[in-house]
Design an enzyme around this catalytic site. Sequence first.
Site, PDB file in Angstrom:
ATOM      1  N   ASN A   1       0.620   5.861  -8.538  1.00  0.00           N
ATOM      2  CA  ASN A   1      -0.319   5.018  -7.974  1.00  0.00           C
ATOM      3  C   ASN A   1      -0.739   5.482  -6.626  1.00  0.00           C
ATOM      4  OD1 ASN A   1      -2.513   3.512  -7.064  1.00  0.00           O
ATOM      5  ND2 ASN A   1      -1.559   1.399  -7.393  1.00  0.00           N
TER       6      ASN A   1
ATOM      7  N   LYS B   1      -2.956   4.882  -4.526  1.00  0.00           N
ATOM      8  CA  LYS B   1      -3.974   3.798  -3.692  1.00  0.00           C
ATOM      9  C   LYS B   1      -5.088   4.582  -2.919  1.00  0.00           C
ATOM     10  CE  LYS B   1      -0.133   0.634  -4.132  1.00  0.00           C
ATOM     11  NZ  LYS B   1       0.390  -0.859  -3.804  1.00  0.00           N
TER      12      LYS B   1
ATOM     13  N   HIS C   1      -5.043  -3.983 -11.076  1.00  0.00           N
ATOM     14  CA  HIS C   1      -4.045  -4.001 -10.292  1.00  0.00           C
ATOM     15  C   HIS C   1      -4.029  -5.250  -9.594  1.00  0.00           C
ATOM     16  CE1 HIS C   1      -1.433  -2.791  -7.051  1.00  0.00           C
ATOM     17  NE2 HIS C   1      -0.788  -2.104  -7.786  1.00  0.00           N
TER      18      HIS C   1
ATOM     19  N   GLU D   1      -3.754  -5.671  -6.651  1.00  0.00           N
ATOM     20  CA  GLU D   1      -4.607  -5.781  -5.414  1.00  0.00           C
ATOM     21  C   GLU D   1      -6.257  -5.952  -5.777  1.00  0.00           C
ATOM     22  OE1 GLU D   1      -2.626  -1.869  -3.973  1.00  0.00           O
ATOM     23  OE2 GLU D   1      -1.094  -3.057  -3.555  1.00  0.00           O
TER      24      GLU D   1
ATOM     25  N   GLU E   1       4.094  -5.821 -13.016  1.00  0.00           N
ATOM     26  CA  GLU E   1       4.117  -5.603 -11.667  1.00  0.00           C
ATOM     27  C   GLU E   1       4.167  -6.967 -10.871  1.00  0.00           C
ATOM     28  OE1 GLU E   1       2.702  -1.425 -10.377  1.00  0.00           O
ATOM     29  OE2 GLU E   1       1.115  -2.855 -10.026  1.00  0.00           O
TER      30      GLU E   1
ATOM     31  N   GLY F   1       5.070  -2.857  -2.866  1.00  0.00           N
ATOM     32  CA  GLY F   1       5.176  -2.245  -1.533  1.00  0.00           C
ATOM     33  C   GLY F   1       5.789  -3.402  -0.763  1.00  0.00           C
TER      34      GLY F   1
ATOM     35  N   SER G   1       8.192  -1.696  -5.978  1.00  0.00           N
ATOM     36  CA  SER G   1       9.273  -0.995  -5.056  1.00  0.00           C
ATOM     37  C   SER G   1      10.102   0.031  -5.976  1.00  0.00           C
ATOM     38  CB  SER G   1       9.930  -1.878  -4.413  1.00  0.00           C
ATOM     39  OG  SER G   1       8.881  -2.782  -3.500  1.00  0.00           O
TER      40      SER G   1
HETATM   41  C1  PEP Z   1       1.879  -0.335  -7.186  1.00  0.00           C
HETATM   42  O1  PEP Z   1       0.929  -0.714  -6.278  1.00  0.00           O
HETATM   43  O2  PEP Z   1       1.480  -0.286  -8.445  1.00  0.00           O
HETATM   44  C2  PEP Z   1       3.089  -0.421  -6.669  1.00  0.00           C
HETATM   45  C3  PEP Z   1       3.859  -0.569  -7.806  1.00  0.00           C
HETATM   46  O3  PEP Z   1       3.469  -0.073  -5.458  1.00  0.00           O
HETATM   47  P1  PEP Z   1       5.181   0.041  -4.777  1.00  0.00           P
HETATM   48  O4  PEP Z   1       5.756   1.244  -5.926  1.00  0.00           O
HETATM   49  O5  PEP Z   1       4.811   0.766  -3.555  1.00  0.00           O
HETATM   50  O6  PEP Z   1       5.448  -1.290  -4.733  1.00  0.00           O
END
Ligand code: PEP
Length: 251
Positions: free
Chosen positions: A10, A12, A96, A98, A168, A174, A214
Site C-alpha cells: 500500500n 498510500k 483502510h 486512514e 490491520e 506506521g 509495521s
Molecule cells: C498500511 O497502511 O496498510 C500499513 C500496514 O502500513 P505500515 O506497514 O507502514 O504500518
Amino acid sequence: MTRRIFIAGNWKMNLNLASALDLVAGLKEEAASATRVDIAVCPSSLYVQPIAAALKGTNIGVGTQNAYFEREGAFTGEISMAMLCDVGCQYVILGHSERRNILGESSEQVNLKTHAALAAGLTPIVCVGELLKEREAGQTENVVRRQFDGSFSGVSAEDMKKCVIAYEPVWAIGTGKVATPDQAEEVHLAIRGMIEKNYDKNVAEAVRIQYGGSVNDKNAKEILAKPNVDGALVGGASLKVESFMGIIRSA
Ligand code: PEP
C-alpha cells in the site's frame, strides 16, 4: 485447503511517477522467481495505468487504495471501479483505517464499495482493525466483528471467497509497533470463525486474511508462519525494493 500467500504494498500518498516506475522496474526483476506468492502493488489511482503498463506480463498485480461505489454519473472528483478495471487495476483496498479515521468512512460505505468492486471484477482487500484504546478495553473482537459484518453484508458465498481481508490493528500502522505473531493469529482465527458463522467452513477456509501493521523484512517471517496469516498488507516497507522483496522472500 492451501491458500496462496498474498503480499500487497500500500503505497498510500507517496512517490511521484518517476520514483514509482523506478520501484516497479526493480521489483519486477527481483520478484520474477517468486512464483509461490501472489504479489501486488497499490499506487495512487492516478498512477495505476502507467504502473499496470510497466508490470504487464509480470507476476506482480496492480491495485489501488479506494474507489467510489456508484457506476457512473454526477459524482464530481470520484473514480469508479469500472474506470480502474479499464486501466489494468485488479485489486482495491477498501476501508483502510486512514480512510475510516481521517475521512470518516463507515462500514456501510465500505459495504457499498465491496459490492461495487465485486460487480466490476476487482478483488476487494477489505481492512478491519481496532484502535489501541479498543484493544486495551478488551474490545478487539467486537470491533472487528462489527466491521466485518458491516463491510460484507449481503455478499454471497461465491463472492466472499474472492475477497481478501486485511487485519490491520490501527496502533500498529506506521508506528513500528508490530503485533506479535500470536496476537495476529488470535484475531485471524477469530475472523475465520466469523466467516464460518456467516457462511460455512468451505468459504472460511478459502478466504485469505492478510496481516498489516509495521511489517518489514525482519519481522515478516515469524508472522507469516502462523497458520491463519495468509499474507501481508505492507505500507512503509513496500516503498523500497529491498524491504518489500525481503518480505516476499520470507513468504
Ligand atoms: C498500511 O497502511 O496498510 C500499513 C500496514 O502500513 P505500515 O506497514 O507502514 O504500518
